[in-house]
Design an enzyme around this catalytic site. Structure first.
Site, mmCIF file in Angstrom:
data_model
loop_
_atom_site.group_PDB
_atom_site.id
_atom_site.type_symbol
_atom_site.label_atom_id
_atom_site.label_comp_id
_atom_site.label_asym_id
_atom_site.label_seq_id
_atom_site.Cartn_x
_atom_site.Cartn_y
_atom_site.Cartn_z
ATOM 1 C CB THR A 118 4.422 -6.910 -39.307
ATOM 2 O OG1 THR A 118 3.879 -5.847 -38.525
ATOM 3 C CG2 THR A 118 3.326 -7.629 -40.033
ATOM 4 C CD GLU A 139 1.956 -8.078 -43.822
ATOM 5 O OE1 GLU A 139 2.949 -8.600 -44.380
ATOM 6 O OE2 GLU A 139 2.026 -7.013 -43.194
ATOM 7 C CE LYS A 154 7.971 10.383 -58.376
ATOM 8 N NZ LYS A 154 6.578 10.625 -58.072
ATOM 9 C CD1 TRP A 169 9.730 7.077 -58.317
ATOM 10 C CD2 TRP A 169 8.729 5.128 -58.775
ATOM 11 N NE1 TRP A 169 8.531 7.069 -57.661
ATOM 12 C CE2 TRP A 169 7.895 5.890 -57.924
ATOM 13 C CE3 TRP A 169 8.306 3.873 -59.181
ATOM 14 C CZ2 TRP A 169 6.660 5.421 -57.491
ATOM 15 C CZ3 TRP A 169 7.085 3.406 -58.758
ATOM 16 C CH2 TRP A 169 6.264 4.186 -57.911
HETATM 17 P P1 AMP Z 1 8.557 -9.220 -44.012
HETATM 18 O O1 AMP Z 1 7.124 -8.974 -43.879
HETATM 19 O O2 AMP Z 1 9.397 -8.769 -42.869
HETATM 20 O O3 AMP Z 1 8.820 -10.658 -44.326
HETATM 21 O O4 AMP Z 1 9.074 -8.366 -45.264
HETATM 22 C C1 AMP Z 1 8.513 -8.534 -46.526
HETATM 23 C C2 AMP Z 1 9.177 -7.611 -47.506
HETATM 24 O O5 AMP Z 1 10.519 -8.034 -47.793
HETATM 25 C C3 AMP Z 1 8.504 -7.589 -48.850
HETATM 26 O O6 AMP Z 1 7.354 -6.793 -48.858
HETATM 27 C C4 AMP Z 1 9.622 -7.055 -49.733
HETATM 28 O O7 AMP Z 1 9.745 -5.658 -49.639
HETATM 29 C C5 AMP Z 1 10.856 -7.693 -49.132
HETATM 30 N N1 AMP Z 1 11.214 -8.889 -49.909
HETATM 31 C C6 AMP Z 1 11.013 -10.163 -49.587
HETATM 32 N N2 AMP Z 1 11.489 -10.992 -50.546
HETATM 33 C C7 AMP Z 1 11.993 -10.206 -51.522
HETATM 34 C C8 AMP Z 1 12.613 -10.437 -52.804
HETATM 35 N N3 AMP Z 1 12.844 -11.660 -53.282
HETATM 36 N N4 AMP Z 1 12.988 -9.354 -53.519
HETATM 37 C C9 AMP Z 1 12.780 -8.106 -53.063
HETATM 38 N N5 AMP Z 1 12.217 -7.825 -51.890
HETATM 39 C C10 AMP Z 1 11.816 -8.845 -51.122
#
Ligand code: AMP
Length: 536
Positions: A178, A325, A431, A436
């Site tokens: 990650t 994940e 916040k 929020w």
């Molecule tokens: P990663 O594990 O690097 O792929 O990041 C995943 C995170 O990206 C998610 O938990 C979200 O916070 C953000 N994310 C992915 N797709 C979206 C989406 N369509 N809208 C808002 N946030 C997103």
């Protein structure tokens, strides 16, 4: 293995396309081309070559490469041997790359010569002896000391027709780390079964979309999410399973990507919003016809301004949602509804659960919040393709799966029709006065002001309100753009779309917004820069 207990393994994804259309083509960014028939033969040769080097069942094999057809061959050959493919994030710092190689206990590293300056100095600190294989685009590339061979030469020494071993579907197939901005990277793994089911789930989501939407067998596919990032969101498996023409662009340079898009008439890609923004801002974009292009935006929310800009170029754009994940696809904007409506929000909404996925929005006691399109909570999920655990990290795993649901760490709300909208990452929520403020809503609204190239909303400490939102922007044009942003936000307040206290006191203009290793806005860094006075 019993014939009745059919195992869902990655090798099965290769059968249909190779039989149906063996002459279909796969291209690299340099004019090189191979057919599916050749793909099949090369996967066999790679399997044989790795086996000859003593790499097989149980081994972990790392790849450090650009996005190439060669990488696609590794996507198949390595797991088909019963080995684990570790897709190394080449954008991490050398120290983090070292951490991931040591944590993964890689038995082999396939490294493109462009990344040797990163890898070679790390070698003395790699704890497990690894077989080193050079990847090169030059047939005569010299072999660095200690390397066992060069990819093409190793393949050339093997005859096609290798027999891969039978595997059970729960065999580990892939591993990557990650890219979180806090703590050490966490290892995420997927089994053959999970990757096959994810592939079928994506096909089931994209196939039945009416008209030219979704993904069809005559589409031309080019990834613009690196192959190291969550298996390029699983699409190389999908594209190969469907037998699509595929284009692997090499390194990401706007002019090169645009030329490949138009030269191959690419019809389907996926990327993070910042990459699309960069492509559309490139001088070459003005003269490039992109009206045949469908794009899924993920990894971060799709801001309305970017969606409108893409629509103006005729691009069929939609949001998708997931995380490292979750393999990653768990939710998609409604690609059918947007075919018959101009409402841009249908395209930017996080969307509806993908087939076989259960999404909930819950309070801290895991109780569902009302589905009223307003009440926010954490998004939790169950699906057949969620990672079971972080590699050797029990505490992280327990937190991820608390209460038997996977915790996304994202905050959102759900409408009565099941449409989810993510409003923030838990770590990034603002916040103000106990209420929020959605940073994603602020960014989306501000992005619609002409001249706004990039925008990030973050919270800064405030004596009176606890925290106040600040907009950090990259603007093309003069200070009038700032007034337009304010006017847009005030209009949203008047329309009841935004609470009054969400309007930022400050708009900070910068020349560039820091990004993470996968091109997302790096909000942690932005907050640090504001706190230290580096910007603001
Ligand atoms: P990663 O594990 O690097 O792929 O990041 C995943 C995170 O990206 C998610 O938990 C979200 O916070 C953000 N994310 C992915 N797709 C979206 C989406 N369509 N809208 C808002 N946030 C997103």
């Amino acid at each position: 293995m019993s014939a009745a207990g059919f195992e869902l393994t990655i090798g099965q994804l290769l059968r249909a396309p190779a039989q149906r259309n063996p002459d279909q083509t796969i291209h690299d960014g340099e004019g090189g081309v191979r057919t599916y028939r050749q793909l099949h033969a090369r996967i066999d040769q790679l399997g044989a070559a790795l086996t000859r080097l003593g790499l097989g069942r149980g081994a972990t094999i790392a790849v450090m490469d650009w996005d190439t057809p060669r990488y696609l061959e590794c996507y198949f050959a390595v797991p088909m041997l019963g080995a684990t493919l570790h897709t190394v994030n080449i954008r991490l710092s050398p120290e983090q790359i070292l951490y991931t190689i040591n944590h993964a206990e890689d038995d082999a590293i396939l490294c493109h010569e462009d990344f040797l300056p990163i890898l070679l100095p790390l070698l003395p600190r790699i704890t497990r002896p690894a077989t080193l294989i050079l990847l090169s685009d030059r047939p005569d590339a010299p072999l660095p000391p200690g390397f066992a061979g060069e990819f093409e030469r190793l393949l050339a020494a093997e005859a096609p027709g290798f027999t891969f071993p039978d595997l059970t579907e729960d065999t580990r197939a892939t591993l990557f780390y990650t890219t979180g901005t806090t703590g050490d990277p966490k290892g995420v793994t997927y089994s053959h079964r999970q990757l096959v089911l994810h592939t079928l789930g994506v096909v089931a989501a994209f196939g039945p979309v009416p008209g030219r939407g979704g993904i069809k067998t005559d589409d031309v596919y080019m990834p613009i999410t690196p192959l190291f990032h969550v298996h390029a969101w699983g699409y190389p498996f999908v594209a190969t399973f469907l037998g699509l023409k595929q284009v692997y662009p090499g390194r990401y340079e706007p002019a090169r990507l645009l030329s490949l898009l138009s030269g191959h008439r690419v019809t389907y890609s996926h990327c993070v919003p910042t990459i699309l923004a960069m492509l559309l801002a490139a001088p070459e974009a003005a003269g490039t016809d992109l009206s045949h292009w469908k794009v899924t935006i993920g990894g971060a929310a799709l801001p309305e301004g970017l969606a409108l800009q893409a629509r103006a170029k005729g691009i069929d754009i939609h949001a998708g949602y997931g995380m490292s994940e979750t393999c990653p696809i768990i939710c998609l904007a409604d690609m059918a509804a947007s075919q018959t409506s101009d409402d841009i929000k249908l395209r930017t909404a996080t969307g509806k659960a993908a087939p076989l996925v259960t999404l909930r929005v819950v309070d801290p006691d895991l109780r569902d919040v009302p589905h009223d399109g307003r009440t926010t909570g954490e998004v939790v999920v169950r699906a057949p393709w969620l990672t079971h655990d972080y590699l050797r990290n029990d505490a992280g795993t327990a937190e991820l799966w608390a209460g038997g649901w996977m915790h996304t760490g994202d905050v959102g709300h759900m409408a009565p029709d099941g449409t989810l909208r993510i409003t923030d990452r838990l770590k990034d929520v603002i916040k103000s006065g106990g209420e929020w403020v959605s940073s994603l809503a602020l960014e989306s609204l501000a992005s619609t002001a002409p001249g706004v190239r990039e925008v990030a909303a973050v919270g800064v400490p405030d004596d009176r309100w606890g925290e106040r939102p600040v907009l950090v922007t990259v603007i093309d044009g003069d200070d009038a753009v700032e007034n337009t942003i304010r006017a847009r936000l005030e209009r949203a307040v008047a329309a009841g779309e935004l609470p009054k206290w969400a309007v930022p006191d400050r708009v900070v203009r910068v020349t560039a917004i820091p990004k993470t290793s996968v091109g997302k806005l790096d909000k942690k860094r932005i907050r640090q820069m504001l706190a230290s006075g580096e910007i603001g």
